[in-house]
Design a protein around this motif. Sequence first.
Motif, PDB file in Angstrom:
ATOM      1  N   ALA A 274       0.836  -1.206   0.000  1.00  0.00           N
ATOM      2  CA  ALA A 274       0.000   0.000   0.000  1.00  0.00           C
ATOM      3  C   ALA A 274       0.872   1.258   0.000  1.00  0.00           C
ATOM      4  O   ALA A 274       0.551   2.250  -0.657  1.00  0.00           O
ATOM      5  CB  ALA A 274      -0.924  -0.014   1.204  1.00  0.00           C
ATOM      6  N   ARG A 278      -0.287   3.654  -2.925  1.00  0.00           N
ATOM      7  CA  ARG A 278      -1.112   4.804  -2.542  1.00  0.00           C
ATOM      8  C   ARG A 278      -0.435   6.147  -2.857  1.00  0.00           C
ATOM      9  O   ARG A 278      -1.065   7.192  -2.798  1.00  0.00           O
ATOM     10  CB  ARG A 278      -1.497   4.721  -1.059  1.00  0.00           C
ATOM     11  CG  ARG A 278      -2.515   3.613  -0.735  1.00  0.00           C
ATOM     12  CD  ARG A 278      -3.831   3.815  -1.456  1.00  0.00           C
ATOM     13  NE  ARG A 278      -4.849   2.843  -1.104  1.00  0.00           N
ATOM     14  CZ  ARG A 278      -5.750   2.375  -1.961  1.00  0.00           C
ATOM     15  NH1 ARG A 278      -5.771   2.778  -3.235  1.00  0.00           N
ATOM     16  NH2 ARG A 278      -6.666   1.511  -1.579  1.00  0.00           N
ATOM     17  N   ASP A 288      -8.728  -1.347  -0.759  1.00  0.00           N
ATOM     18  CA  ASP A 288      -7.712  -1.898   0.146  1.00  0.00           C
ATOM     19  C   ASP A 288      -7.614  -3.411  -0.047  1.00  0.00           C
ATOM     20  O   ASP A 288      -6.530  -3.983   0.004  1.00  0.00           O
ATOM     21  CB  ASP A 288      -8.079  -1.606   1.616  1.00  0.00           C
ATOM     22  CG  ASP A 288      -7.903  -0.126   1.937  1.00  0.00           C
ATOM     23  OD1 ASP A 288      -7.249   0.580   1.133  1.00  0.00           O
ATOM     24  OD2 ASP A 288      -8.433   0.321   2.968  1.00  0.00           O
TER      25      ASP A 288
END
Length: 325
Positions: A274, A278, A288
């Motif tokens: 992530a 992100r 997610d």
Amino acid sequence: MSLQPIRNPKELGPIDYYTSGHRTCAGCGPAIGYRLATKAAGPKTVLLGPTGCMYVANGHQFLTSPYAVPWFHTQLGGGGAAGIGTAAAFRALTSKGKRKREEVNVLVYGGDGGFADIGYAGLSMAMTYDYQRLLYILYDNESYANTGIQASSTTPWGATTTFTPTGRVRRIGNERMKKNVALTIAAHPGVRYVATSALYPPMDFVNKVRKAFNSGGPAFIQVLTPCPKGWFFDPKHTVTLSRLAVETGAWALWEYEEGAFSLTYKPPKRRGLAEYMRLQGRFTHLSDEDIERLDRMIEEQWGLWLESDRQKRLILSWTPPPTPL
Ligand SMILES: Cc1ncc(C[n+]2csc(CCOP(=O)(O)OP(=O)(O)O)c2C)c(N)n1
Ligand code: SF4
């Protein structure tokens, strides 16, 4: 003359062979890669470039050029053949006594459109010749950036591109898994040196370029080079993203020397994917759960990378693309 390994960046000296005079975007990963690769190769180098950002943004404006060594453009699919032709010309002129006997590096620096797709056949052919000091570097910005960020066969799963837009019909964007070009090049019997690299750590890339030229045969490096325009991130994050790609395990750094495989970087503790994804606008539509599933796939793949490193030979797996949730 062999190119000695570099331990301290200062050993590379102050001279750049890819320098000012280009018009790439701020924070352009492929341009940073070009600078490192040419610094590593040194002044006795001829550069070739298939069409792409590294041609258009660097080469065609009036009276400016970033290249401080000879450079010429090749057609988008022609990098492989042009590299062989250039190396062949040096060999012929030297053997006829028309050039003094000296080692000249031929460096072909092409994008993923140029080497993973349209120019792949020529690249593959080049790996079957025995020309020395001939290195192909694929700068992988995971898209056809120059013509407006279309998907290539190295675009990762989930990325938005102009060919794989996310929307109500297709939530995910690109639904193909990234092709591992370097692995396919390692399958060529005559190849002497194959590696993957990134802009971080920079000395890993610099030393792989030098090793590749010393290897005495056809050589190939695939370097991951973030593109702020296509990946949608603040240009100040180019090197951070290179670092995160490596530390999350999304991009494994390895080399393959005359049949022996080894990892050149093992994350002591793999960071979560992530963190890498992100920071990039091209993945904002992913949930997610999507990212967690990709993380689990990377974890499994790392088991194979580590085992390959332990056994010094490649162990491959087939990875089905995740079905969208
Ligand atoms: C045969 C051919 N098809 C299409 C084009 C148009 N074209 C020029 S650059 C480019 C993108 C090249 O992408 P890549 O090799 O990934 O380099 P990047 O633009 O990302 O630097 C395309 C499709 C071309 N020049 N020749
Ligand atoms: S579009 Fe991407 S690869 Fe092309 S010049 Fe800009 S940052 Fe570099």
